[in-house]
Write a protein that holds these residues in place. Structure first.
Motif, mmCIF file in Angstrom:
data_model
loop_
_atom_site.group_PDB
_atom_site.id
_atom_site.type_symbol
_atom_site.label_atom_id
_atom_site.label_comp_id
_atom_site.label_asym_id
_atom_site.label_seq_id
_atom_site.Cartn_x
_atom_site.Cartn_y
_atom_site.Cartn_z
ATOM 1 N N ALA A 277 1.255 -0.629 -0.391
ATOM 2 C CA ALA A 277 -0.003 -0.212 0.204
ATOM 3 C C ALA A 277 1.022 0.988 -0.426
ATOM 4 C CB ALA A 277 -0.749 0.079 0.982
ATOM 5 N N ALA A 278 0.269 1.956 -0.946
ATOM 6 C CA ALA A 278 0.828 3.717 -0.572
ATOM 7 C C ALA A 278 0.363 4.336 0.459
ATOM 8 C CB ALA A 278 1.363 4.566 -1.855
ATOM 9 N N VAL A 279 0.459 4.774 1.454
ATOM 10 C CA VAL A 279 0.100 4.896 2.491
ATOM 11 C C VAL A 279 0.502 6.356 2.756
ATOM 12 C CG1 VAL A 279 -0.778 4.558 5.021
ATOM 13 C CG2 VAL A 279 -0.096 2.886 3.577
ATOM 14 N N PHE A 280 -0.495 7.477 2.904
ATOM 15 C CA PHE A 280 -0.187 9.010 3.167
ATOM 16 C C PHE A 280 -0.754 8.731 4.551
ATOM 17 C CE2 PHE A 280 -0.648 8.663 -1.621
ATOM 18 C CZ PHE A 280 -0.031 9.637 -2.063
ATOM 19 N N ALA A 281 0.416 9.350 5.650
ATOM 20 C CA ALA A 281 0.353 9.668 6.707
ATOM 21 C C ALA A 281 0.867 10.594 7.678
ATOM 22 C CB ALA A 281 0.919 8.492 7.156
ATOM 23 N N GLN A 282 0.554 11.451 8.523
ATOM 24 C CA GLN A 282 1.514 12.895 9.054
ATOM 25 C C GLN A 282 2.383 11.970 9.552
ATOM 26 O OE1 GLN A 282 0.181 15.874 8.542
ATOM 27 N NE2 GLN A 282 -2.022 15.254 8.431
ATOM 28 N N LEU A 283 3.747 12.497 8.492
ATOM 29 C CA LEU A 283 5.131 12.137 8.830
ATOM 30 C C LEU A 283 5.478 12.758 10.167
ATOM 31 C CD1 LEU A 283 7.960 11.677 6.147
ATOM 32 C CD2 LEU A 283 8.130 12.559 8.771
ATOM 33 N N VAL A 284 5.550 11.997 11.177
ATOM 34 C CA VAL A 284 6.077 12.768 12.392
ATOM 35 C C VAL A 284 7.459 12.357 13.286
ATOM 36 C CG1 VAL A 284 6.219 12.524 14.714
ATOM 37 C CG2 VAL A 284 3.758 12.190 13.757
ATOM 38 N N THR A 285 8.059 13.447 13.022
ATOM 39 C CA THR A 285 9.544 12.615 13.324
ATOM 40 C C THR A 285 10.089 14.338 13.717
ATOM 41 O OG1 THR A 285 11.576 12.579 12.337
ATOM 42 C CG2 THR A 285 10.709 14.339 11.205
ATOM 43 N N ALA A 286 11.400 13.987 14.764
ATOM 44 C CA ALA A 286 12.489 15.094 14.961
ATOM 45 C C ALA A 286 14.027 14.661 14.873
ATOM 46 C CB ALA A 286 12.224 14.865 16.685
ATOM 47 N N GLY A 287 14.780 15.979 14.665
ATOM 48 C CA GLY A 287 15.997 15.942 14.462
ATOM 49 C C GLY A 287 16.726 15.538 16.031
ATOM 50 N N PRO A 288 17.996 15.048 15.838
ATOM 51 C CA PRO A 288 18.559 15.206 17.728
ATOM 52 C C PRO A 288 18.156 16.912 18.407
ATOM 53 C CG PRO A 288 20.108 14.745 15.566
ATOM 54 C CD PRO A 288 18.745 15.108 15.004
ATOM 55 N N GLY A 289 17.139 16.638 19.357
ATOM 56 C CA GLY A 289 17.481 17.531 20.092
ATOM 57 C C GLY A 289 15.960 18.196 20.100
ATOM 58 N N GLU A 290 15.356 18.145 18.763
ATOM 59 C CA GLU A 290 13.543 18.927 18.807
ATOM 60 C C GLU A 290 12.514 17.713 19.468
ATOM 61 O OE1 GLU A 290 15.210 19.533 13.992
ATOM 62 O OE2 GLU A 290 13.264 18.789 14.510
ATOM 63 N N THR A 291 11.299 18.550 18.444
ATOM 64 C CA THR A 291 10.551 17.577 19.609
ATOM 65 C C THR A 291 9.779 17.323 18.791
ATOM 66 O OG1 THR A 291 10.373 18.827 20.925
ATOM 67 C CG2 THR A 291 8.203 18.050 21.049
ATOM 68 N N PRO A 292 9.144 15.885 18.194
ATOM 69 C CA PRO A 292 8.842 15.352 17.469
ATOM 70 C C PRO A 292 7.265 16.331 16.792
ATOM 71 C CG PRO A 292 8.915 14.091 19.061
ATOM 72 C CD PRO A 292 9.140 15.340 19.483
ATOM 73 N N GLU A 293 7.012 15.940 16.299
ATOM 74 C CA GLU A 293 6.060 16.873 14.858
ATOM 75 C C GLU A 293 5.943 16.514 13.913
ATOM 76 O OE1 GLU A 293 6.369 21.231 14.788
ATOM 77 O OE2 GLU A 293 8.701 20.945 13.137
ATOM 78 N N SER A 294 4.317 16.964 13.355
ATOM 79 C CA SER A 294 4.332 16.461 12.033
ATOM 80 C C SER A 294 4.716 17.904 11.102
ATOM 81 C CB SER A 294 2.977 16.506 11.765
ATOM 82 O OG SER A 294 2.296 15.912 10.637
ATOM 83 N N LYS A 295 5.267 16.268 9.716
ATOM 84 C CA LYS A 295 5.710 17.739 9.161
ATOM 85 C C LYS A 295 4.427 17.665 7.682
ATOM 86 C CE LYS A 295 9.348 17.913 11.132
ATOM 87 N NZ LYS A 295 10.261 18.976 10.972
ATOM 88 N N GLY A 296 3.293 17.307 7.541
ATOM 89 C CA GLY A 296 2.558 17.313 6.984
ATOM 90 C C GLY A 296 2.030 15.801 6.657
ATOM 91 N N VAL A 297 1.912 16.026 5.004
ATOM 92 C CA VAL A 297 1.361 14.380 5.035
ATOM 93 C C VAL A 297 2.236 14.117 3.438
ATOM 94 C CG1 VAL A 297 -0.575 12.977 3.327
ATOM 95 C CG2 VAL A 297 -1.603 14.429 5.167
ATOM 96 N N HIS A 298 2.700 12.511 3.811
ATOM 97 C CA HIS A 298 3.737 12.209 2.857
ATOM 98 C C HIS A 298 3.828 10.924 2.678
ATOM 99 C CE1 HIS A 298 5.698 15.497 5.180
ATOM 100 N NE2 HIS A 298 7.402 15.474 3.979
ATOM 101 N N CYS A 299 4.369 9.911 1.605
ATOM 102 C CA CYS A 299 3.611 8.777 1.067
ATOM 103 C C CYS A 299 4.242 8.082 1.639
ATOM 104 C CB CYS A 299 3.377 8.923 -0.489
ATOM 105 S SG CYS A 299 2.768 7.395 -0.768
ATOM 106 N N VAL A 300 4.740 7.048 2.462
ATOM 107 C CA VAL A 300 5.199 5.567 3.133
ATOM 108 C C VAL A 300 4.412 4.269 1.962
ATOM 109 C CG1 VAL A 300 6.655 4.516 4.418
ATOM 110 C CG2 VAL A 300 5.500 6.559 5.579
ATOM 111 N N LEU A 301 5.862 3.513 1.645
ATOM 112 C CA LEU A 301 5.370 1.939 0.904
ATOM 113 C C LEU A 301 4.947 1.078 2.365
ATOM 114 C CD1 LEU A 301 7.387 1.819 -2.294
ATOM 115 C CD2 LEU A 301 4.721 2.530 -1.625
#
Lengths: 643, 643
Positions: free
Chosen positions: A182-206
């Motif tokens: 499935a090509a899944v559209f989802a809110q991409l949540v991530t954080a670089g070192p020292g950052e607070t995780p947050e949604s970077k908006g909708v992205h597509c993941v297999l």
């Protein structure tokens, strides 16, 4: 010398005569696949088998880049796919999901490693996939999707999850049974070192969802949408994710990537622009649906016109024969304006496909302005063509009376199958508003991403800047329009320049008054601002439609002028007149209220349409034969007695 | 004190609250029978079983005369049958065929010997029959049917025959499987001593078609229409007769009889009048379909409004919640005017049923003028209500997006099942023309029987005689209209009298100008006359519609005035305004072109409609709850989360 039907077909096929002819040959071999007597399982099986057979024809491959084993001929695939409707609408949709949406997402949103790993299987159909965007809670509002893809730097994986019941992926073609990836559209949540995780908006993941035996993979729960109002050859289903882990590499990272440590980067700074750039590459879905809707309407018209040229009811004067349905004014009125609109739409669709292939087919990044215009037009034509198909096929069904209601005569299944076109790939009402928003140029980046509320608080700082920044108009169109403007007399409704001016003028007026309303709204805030926007909503939809109708007319006008044979051009001219005047008639009260038409001229619109119907009546058969639908695909019980 | 929904329901139920409440209780027990997962055979079996269960409730019996074992309560049966739609449209149609059409033909066209012999079995369902009118070659044009019933004086039998392929009986409900006896409409050919055999026009003869084991009887060949666009619980089929002999007694001889020696007699001299008198007794079919269409539209609106009050899309201002669909203007515009029309139609349907019961329920012969008005109105309301249902259910389907396309949510099956309503029991286009013709009073007997050509050569000798001979107008309506006429100011669109005047005025103008056209046409002949008529066809349809809309408004106005509770009346008043102004808006260009509305006033129509939508928005749930559809019949997947 070519007969009328053939030369009209040439005009309709435009630059795509070769691919259309190839597909016609192919369709004759395939035959009609729609069969109302099949059970749900049988329909799905038949469609799946037809999908595999289609893969082997090379048509789906053509649309992929040469680097990915294709021919880079997007146009050929789009035109070919729309014609599948003549055989089976489910097949067209299933193919659109597999190669257009699923394959398109991998090709356009992914990078080399995705291309190498997946595309060969996608093209051959060995890897069947689905396009998991819509959720139970959100469809047209893609930015509000709830599914999350949370990056876990500890393991280098994305965790895919459906946090709420409304986050469930829903109505997904292929999800009930066939799809394994499935090509899944989802809110991409991530954080670089020292950052607070947050949604970077909708992205597509297999995300793999099924094993080879068809069983759901751990954490994945699929279910079946069951019987639908149509398209029962497509196995629509639902997917719920419970903390499903996939490698970091499964993010389709053409426009954004996540480093091993969770750092998010994207070449596109503005999140709104990024989101729409990603969606923009998926524009072919809408173009494809617009084309398929057009083909379905043509198919229905071909059936209904043939029937009306055979069926007689009520006594004829001075004759033992009864009158042909096609000779009644009410019947001409039901079918011929819809036929004219079908002509206009097929020609506009040719142009739309050509533009798409030019902008997106070259491999080079698209010019942002051109891309935006294309997106707006694709959205608008999709909404316009699918609404046209729904009403036209219904009219054709009714024009065939009881015979039209028999499933064997295909009108009811065509109607049922394309019914969902008006709401999938973007709800038509939402899409027409999108067109309207795009026309507020100069502000497009700000405006396009706005929801209704943002739209309401959007301030048009200078109304003068909000002008119709038109896509380049063909010199012919500009000349015709200008000629009509110089003319001081009462406008002649059959003058092409007058017709163009009426539609251009309407669009400009609607845009200007909308800009003024938006400007007034910027003083408001909160609930008031919403009210202001909400009250302008039908204005926005009206503007969208006015824009599409103007652009479609310009395509038609240009195509007519290019026809060399005089007789053919004369007939096509009348069809173009009928289209233009039908558009004016449908919105006649607007033209009267805004004093674009006098009362006398307005009555003239209707009498001119009636006269055009009478003029075109003798050509009715040629006009539908020009659609080039193979006879064998039009063989139905109610036409048994033909010829 | 009653809540708003309850008091609105009282207004909608009108005089039929008791029968509606009984049927509601019954329906709750039956539950929803429509099930998209069933095969064709399973659907038919389920519907047949439900038909037998229905017989045992006594509802079907109620419609038959007390002398025939019923209760003589036509109204109760009509109201009860329309409500079956909430459970299963196929059941409603199957019941309509068995008791309305087949049973109705025996009761109304037959005489005592037919009543005694057949009606007991018809009522209990032990004798299942079909109504074999439509043929492959002729539907709406009943007078041109080709099946023959030729009297053979030598044996005292009628010989039933299908002389051509197009004489085949087609689309006949029950003919594929269940029916053992057919009410066959055929050209009655006979000759008294010394006469030449000739057709006396279309008459109805009872013909056994199957034995108890379900096998075709000798000379009878039935076949199956198979899958249809909907209504797959009804076994539609075809019947071909090859010289099938039935006794002379099988002619339903209420209006015409054939003596042993072949002499034909009828109490009605004029063949046209005789034919329409026979058809006229069958008017309840149309009334019943109009009612069922109304119920289907209400069902769809109840589903779509409930969904719109639950579904949120796009962010709301100053709130974490998204906006309810029902709060968007575009959504209100899609649903609320259709809801207002549904109110208007249910009230008009109550009046239509009451009139029918009064005219036809007493056993005494109907007054010819009243009967004609009733026929015209039944034809018009059928056309109007079925077109309304088709467009409304479609709008509701689209307003529910992808969820609306899932068969489990019932909108697609409702839409598919009622689709054929626009063309069966008379094609809507033909019916609206019939209404128009009926309005040319003073000539009705001559005009009603005319085909298009006859119509064309029909001479209106004195245009002054062709005036709107209205069915008695309620004093209230007359008073309101007159009051608005006395007023010299610019008309107030929210004034009831203004609304009535606008619609009355439109109807009168259309009638007068039509009469003038017909008068001009009488100078023409042959092909020219046909052309003259043909060009007036859309005028005739327009007149028919204008008439129906005026009558429906008058029903609504009267019902509103009778509501005692002030709050309820205020809400219903706004619904009535919304109906009236929507009618005006749909035909706005006519009102502008004929200077019945100024440009400013015309723009006001639209802004008033928008304002009314906003005013009614808070009452949306009450407005659909007032339809009184049991909650259990509205339980669908997409509303799982409700309340």
């Amino acid at each position: 010398m070519a007969d009328l039907a053939t030369s009209l077909r040439t005009a309709l096929d435009g630059p795509y005569a070769a691919v259309r002819d190839n597909t016609r040959d192919q369709l004759v071999k395939t035959g009609v696949l729609t069969d109302p007597t099949l059970s749900l399982d049988e329909q799905r099986t038949r469609t799946r088998e037809a999908l595999m057979a289609l893969a082997s024809t090379g048509l789906p491959a053509a649309g992929f880049a040469t680097a990915h084993g294709g021919e880079g001929d997007v146009a050929a695939t789009l035109i070919g796919f729309e014609m599948l409707v003549h055989s089976d609408v489910s097949l067209m949709v299933k193919a659109g999901v597999q190669w257009g949406l699923f394959g398109g997402a991998i090709e356009n949103l992914g990078t080399e490693r995705h291309h190498n790993r997946y595309l060969p299987g996608v093209v051959t159909g060995d890897l069947l996939g689905c396009f998991a965007m819509t959720e139970t809670g959100h469809g047209s509002d893609v930015q509000s999707l709830e599914t999350t893809a949370t990056y876990d730097a500890a393991t280098g994986e994305f965790v895919i999850d459906s946090p709420t019941p409304s986050a469930r992926k829903d109505y997904i073609g292929g999800a009930a049974h066939d799809a394994t990836l499935a090509a899944v559209f989802a809110q991409l949540v991530t954080a670089g070192p020292g950052e607070t995780p947050e949604s970077k908006g909708v992205h597509c993941v297999l995300v793999p969802i099924r094993d080879a035996a068809g069983a759901d993979l751990p954490g994945v729960t699929t279910s079946d949408c069951g019987v639908k109002g149509g398209l029962n050859g497509v196995d629509n289903g639902r997917i719920v994710f419970d903390q499903v882990r996939v490698p970091r590499e499964n993010l389709l990272d053409q426009y954004a990537s996540v480093a091993e440590d969770g750092t998010y980067t994207s070449p596109i700074e503005n999140p709104n622009r990024r989101f729409f750039t990603m969606l923009g590459t998926l524009i072919r879905g809408r173009v494809s649906i617009a084309g398929a809707a057009g083909a379905a309407a043509r198919h229905a018209l071909a059936l209904a016109v043939r029937y009306a040229l055979e069926r007689r009811q009520f006594g004829a004067p001075d004759s033992d024969e009864e009158v042909l349905l096609m000779d009644y004014r009410t019947h001409q009125r039901r079918l011929l304006p819809a036929l004219a609109r079908s002509y206009a739409l097929q020609i506009a669709q040719n142009d739309l496909v050509t533009t798409l292939a030019r902008i997106q087919g070259g491999g080079a990044p698209a010019d942002p302005k051109e891309q935006r215009d294309l997106e707006a037009l694709a959205a608008g034509v999709k909404a316009y063509a699918t609404a046209h198909a729904t009403s036209t096929i219904q009219e054709c069904r009714e024009a065939c009376g009881g015979a039209g209601y028999m499933a064997a005569n295909r009108l009811t299944s065509l109607r049922a199958d394309i019914d969902v076109f008006t709401t999938f790939e973007g709800d038509n009402t939402v899409l027409m508003q999108l067109v309207g928003k795009e026309l507020l140029t100069g502000y497009a980046d700000e405006v396009r991403g706005l929801d209704p509320v943002g739209m309401a608080s959007f301030a048009v700082s200078n109304a003068a800047e909000v002008v119709l920044e038109r896509t380049p108009v063909a010199p012919l169109v500009a000349r015709l329009r200008d000629a009509s403007k110089r003319d001081g007399d009462e406008p002649d409704l059959l003058d092409r320049g007058t017709q163009i001016s009426l539609l251009t003028d309407r669009e400009e007026h609607l845009l200007e008054t909308l800009a003024r309303r938006m400007q007034a709204a910027r003083k408001a805030s909160g609930a008031e601002a919403f009210t202001a926007f909400n009250r302008a909503q039908d204005h926005l939809v009206h503007l969208g439609r006015a824009h599409v109708e103007r652009v479609v007319l310009e395509s038609f006008v240009t195509a007519v002028a290019e026809v060399e044979d005089e007789h053919t051009r004369t007939v096509l001219d009348a069809v173009c007149d009928l289209y233009a005047l039908s558009v004016v008639e449908q919105d006649k009260s607007w033209f009267l209220e805004h004093r674009r038409l006098s009362v006398g001229r307005a009555k003239n619109v209707t009498t001119s349409i009636n006269a055009l119907c009478e003029r075109l009546r003798p050509h009715a058969r040629d006009l539908v034969d020009a659609f080039g639908i193979p006879d064998s695909l039009l063989e139905v019980e109610m036409l048994d007695g033909v010829e």
